[in-house]
Design a protein around this motif. Structure first.
Motif, PDB file in Angstrom:
ATOM      1  N   SER A  18      47.893  30.258  39.572  1.00 41.47           N
ATOM      2  CA  SER A  18      47.222  29.073  40.126  1.00 41.47           C
ATOM      3  C   SER A  18      47.883  27.817  39.557  1.00 41.47           C
ATOM      4  CB  SER A  18      45.725  29.086  39.794  1.00 41.47           C
ATOM      5  OG  SER A  18      45.099  30.251  40.305  1.00 41.47           O
ATOM      6  N   PRO A  19      49.072  27.470  40.034  1.00 39.57           N
ATOM      7  CA  PRO A  19      49.825  26.369  39.418  1.00 39.57           C
ATOM      8  C   PRO A  19      49.126  25.020  39.523  1.00 39.57           C
ATOM      9  CG  PRO A  19      50.848  27.078  41.482  1.00 39.57           C
ATOM     10  CD  PRO A  19      49.820  28.087  41.148  1.00 39.57           C
ATOM     11  N   PRO A  31      41.700  20.971  40.938  1.00 38.03           N
ATOM     12  CA  PRO A  31      42.846  21.617  41.601  1.00 38.03           C
ATOM     13  C   PRO A  31      42.900  21.331  43.097  1.00 38.03           C
ATOM     14  CG  PRO A  31      41.805  23.134  40.078  1.00 38.03           C
ATOM     15  CD  PRO A  31      40.912  21.929  40.144  1.00 38.03           C
ATOM     16  N   ARG A  32      41.712  21.274  43.733  1.00 33.44           N
ATOM     17  CA  ARG A  32      41.672  21.000  45.175  1.00 33.44           C
ATOM     18  C   ARG A  32      42.209  19.594  45.483  1.00 33.44           C
ATOM     19  NH1 ARG A  32      38.860  22.954  49.556  1.00 33.44           N
ATOM     20  NH2 ARG A  32      37.690  24.397  48.224  1.00 33.44           N
ATOM     21  N   GLU A  33      41.795  18.598  44.678  1.00 34.27           N
ATOM     22  CA  GLU A  33      42.265  17.223  44.902  1.00 34.27           C
ATOM     23  C   GLU A  33      43.778  17.127  44.742  1.00 34.27           C
ATOM     24  OE1 GLU A  33      38.525  14.454  43.408  1.00 34.27           O
ATOM     25  OE2 GLU A  33      39.863  15.376  41.907  1.00 34.27           O
ATOM     26  N   LEU A  34      44.292  17.779  43.721  1.00 34.96           N
ATOM     27  CA  LEU A  34      45.730  17.711  43.461  1.00 34.96           C
ATOM     28  C   LEU A  34      46.512  18.426  44.570  1.00 34.96           C
ATOM     29  CD1 LEU A  34      47.412  16.459  41.193  1.00 34.96           C
ATOM     30  CD2 LEU A  34      47.563  18.717  40.153  1.00 34.96           C
ATOM     31  N   LEU A  35      46.004  19.562  45.013  1.00 36.83           N
ATOM     32  CA  LEU A  35      46.655  20.295  46.097  1.00 36.83           C
ATOM     33  C   LEU A  35      46.664  19.464  47.373  1.00 36.83           C
ATOM     34  CD1 LEU A  35      47.864  22.814  47.434  1.00 36.83           C
ATOM     35  CD2 LEU A  35      45.537  23.710  47.678  1.00 36.83           C
ATOM     36  N   VAL A 169      50.337  25.706  48.597  1.00 31.62           N
ATOM     37  CA  VAL A 169      48.995  26.259  48.767  1.00 31.62           C
ATOM     38  C   VAL A 169      48.451  26.574  47.380  1.00 31.62           C
ATOM     39  CG1 VAL A 169      49.489  27.209  51.062  1.00 31.62           C
ATOM     40  CG2 VAL A 169      49.924  28.609  49.022  1.00 31.62           C
ATOM     41  N   ALA A 170      47.176  26.955  47.327  1.00 34.14           N
ATOM     42  CA  ALA A 170      46.541  27.191  46.028  1.00 34.14           C
ATOM     43  C   ALA A 170      47.230  28.312  45.252  1.00 34.14           C
ATOM     44  CB  ALA A 170      45.058  27.497  46.227  1.00 34.14           C
ATOM     45  N   ASN A 171      47.647  29.383  45.934  1.00 30.51           N
ATOM     46  CA  ASN A 171      48.265  30.534  45.275  1.00 30.51           C
ATOM     47  C   ASN A 171      49.622  30.830  45.931  1.00 30.51           C
ATOM     48  OD1 ASN A 171      44.995  31.392  45.535  1.00 30.51           O
ATOM     49  ND2 ASN A 171      45.879  31.337  43.484  1.00 30.51           N
ATOM     50  N   SER A 184      54.221  42.641  44.231  1.00 31.55           N
ATOM     51  CA  SER A 184      52.934  41.993  43.994  1.00 31.55           C
ATOM     52  C   SER A 184      53.166  40.599  43.414  1.00 31.55           C
ATOM     53  CB  SER A 184      52.105  42.819  43.008  1.00 31.55           C
ATOM     54  OG  SER A 184      52.749  42.821  41.735  1.00 31.55           O
ATOM     55  N   GLU A 185      52.111  39.800  43.409  1.00 29.20           N
ATOM     56  CA  GLU A 185      52.191  38.480  42.773  1.00 29.20           C
ATOM     57  C   GLU A 185      52.550  38.625  41.300  1.00 29.20           C
ATOM     58  OE1 GLU A 185      49.215  34.669  42.515  1.00 29.20           O
ATOM     59  OE2 GLU A 185      48.484  36.595  41.733  1.00 29.20           O
ATOM     60  N   ARG A 186      51.947  39.596  40.637  1.00 28.30           N
ATOM     61  CA  ARG A 186      52.197  39.790  39.207  1.00 28.30           C
ATOM     62  C   ARG A 186      53.671  40.111  38.937  1.00 28.30           C
ATOM     63  NH1 ARG A 186      48.848  41.319  34.935  1.00 28.30           N
ATOM     64  NH2 ARG A 186      47.116  41.611  36.396  1.00 28.30           N
ATOM     65  N   SER A 187      54.239  41.024  39.737  1.00 29.33           N
ATOM     66  CA  SER A 187      55.638  41.394  39.501  1.00 29.33           C
ATOM     67  C   SER A 187      56.583  40.256  39.864  1.00 29.33           C
ATOM     68  CB  SER A 187      55.997  42.656  40.304  1.00 29.33           C
ATOM     69  OG  SER A 187      55.942  42.402  41.694  1.00 29.33           O
ATOM     70  N   LEU A 188      56.230  39.465  40.881  1.00 28.21           N
ATOM     71  CA  LEU A 188      57.072  38.330  41.261  1.00 28.21           C
ATOM     72  C   LEU A 188      57.108  37.292  40.142  1.00 28.21           C
ATOM     73  CD1 LEU A 188      57.196  36.640  44.729  1.00 28.21           C
ATOM     74  CD2 LEU A 188      57.087  35.241  42.685  1.00 28.21           C
ATOM     75  N   LEU A 189      55.950  36.965  39.593  1.00 28.99           N
ATOM     76  CA  LEU A 189      55.905  35.999  38.491  1.00 28.99           C
ATOM     77  C   LEU A 189      56.641  36.530  37.257  1.00 28.99           C
ATOM     78  CD1 LEU A 189      52.272  34.639  38.836  1.00 28.99           C
ATOM     79  CD2 LEU A 189      54.358  33.251  38.816  1.00 28.99           C
TER      80      LEU A 189
END
Length: 319
Positions: A18-19, A31-35, A169-171, A184-189
């Motif tokens: 969640s950057p 986070p929503r405002e910044l996105l 996007v958020a994720n 997966s997201e985990r393996s990509l990161l």
């Protein structure tokens, strides 16, 4: 909030599931405002999506193509921004006494494979109506360290996607993992963090939309290599270079020194060092940077260039 987003371009977009949550903690916004702010800036064409910035150790070939007064310089300056491999255009404004006969226009090209550079050189020479003078800069070995690190040269799909840019996007890493379909997201990161710690990936940069810019530079050819213990002027770049395809009377020099800013190179170097290096032709120029970096892993464009090179009988051998 805008300053936080610009800082993410300078310091690196977070490698986190969640950057925008990480960035929001730095400014007190949600986070929503910044996105939403990032998405609005992107929609206005003011912000580029987070994209890869590679370290110098990622394998690439660098050429400088020079064209003289006989070339159609106007056609070259129109064509160059459209070509995948062209990073910048250098227009000479003043030349030293030894520089007679040197090109008036230089194009700086980069690519992972030599055959891609040869194909684009052919396009540029056709537009110019004359052959280019070619300097091969900083020759690289046929292989890089990516295989041991499972780096970008091995994982081409991920490298290409990162150069195109993450979705805002958020994720974004989860969405990219779904698009790629094989991780997966985990393996990509984990992969991205490994590239960063092993010195392949400098960062993901979410920067203001890049606009071509001009900067004065001064260049000097030298007979001998730059000493490892000699400090470089601020911002200077040194390249080992050789003419391609072979020796040329004008290219007895093996080192190219370039320094940003106004004024001649020779006036910014200690006299003893300059004498020891064997100074040669010098020139001052305006360099127009066309893009922040060449997209080394652009799959579609590289495939089209490879087909062009194959049609011309060009193989991917080292320069």
């Amino acid at each position: 909030m805008r300053q936080i987003l610009l800082r993410a371009g300078r310091d690196g977009f977070p490698l986190h599931a969640s950057p925008f949550r990480v960035l929001a903690e730095q400014c007190g916004a949600s986070p929503r405002e910044l996105l939403q702010q990032a998405q609005a800036l992107q929609a206005q064409g003011l912000l580029d999506p987070p994209s890869a910035r590679w370290q110098e150790c990622v394998r690439r070939q660098r050429w400088r193509l020079g064209f003289g007064a006989q070339a159609d310089l106007a056609a070259l300056t129109r064509l160059a921004p459209e070509l995948l491999c062209v990073l910048s255009i250098e227009q000479c404004e003043a030349q030293g006494p030894q520089a007679a006969g040197l090109p008036l226009l230089w194009l700086h090209l980069e690519a992972r494979e030599r055959n891609l550079l040869v194909a684009q050189r052919a396009q540029l020479e056709a537009a110019a109506g004359v052959e280019a003078r070619c300097l091969v800069l900083n020759e690289v070995a046929d292989a890089c360290g990516c295989k041991e690190q499972q780096g970008p040269c091995v994982d081409l799909a991920l490298a290409d996607a990162l150069e195109r840019g993450l979705p805002i996007v958020a994720n974004p890493y989860a969405q990219l993992a779904r698009q790629l379909g094989d991780r997966s997201e985990r393996s990509l990161l984990a992969q991205l963090r490994n590239w960063q710690t092993s010195g392949l990936l400098r960062c993901l940069s979410m920067a203001p939309h890049f606009m071509p810019n001009h900067q004065p530079w001064a260049s000097l050819l030298l007979e001998r290599p730059w000493p490892a213990d000699a400090p470089l002027p601020s911002g200077a770049r040194v390249h080992v270079c050789r003419p391609q395809p072979g020796p040329h009377p004008l290219w007895s020099y093996r080192t190219l020194l370039s320094i940003p800013g106004e004024g001649e190179c020779v006036s910014r170097l200690p006299a003893e060092l300059l004498t020891a290096l064997g100074p040669g032709p010098a020139w001052q120029s305006q360099v127009r940077r066309l893009r922040p970096q060449v997209r080394l892993f652009d799959a579609a464009a590289s495939s089209a260039l490879a087909e062009m090179a194959a049609a011309c009988g060009i193989t991917a051998t080292a320069a």
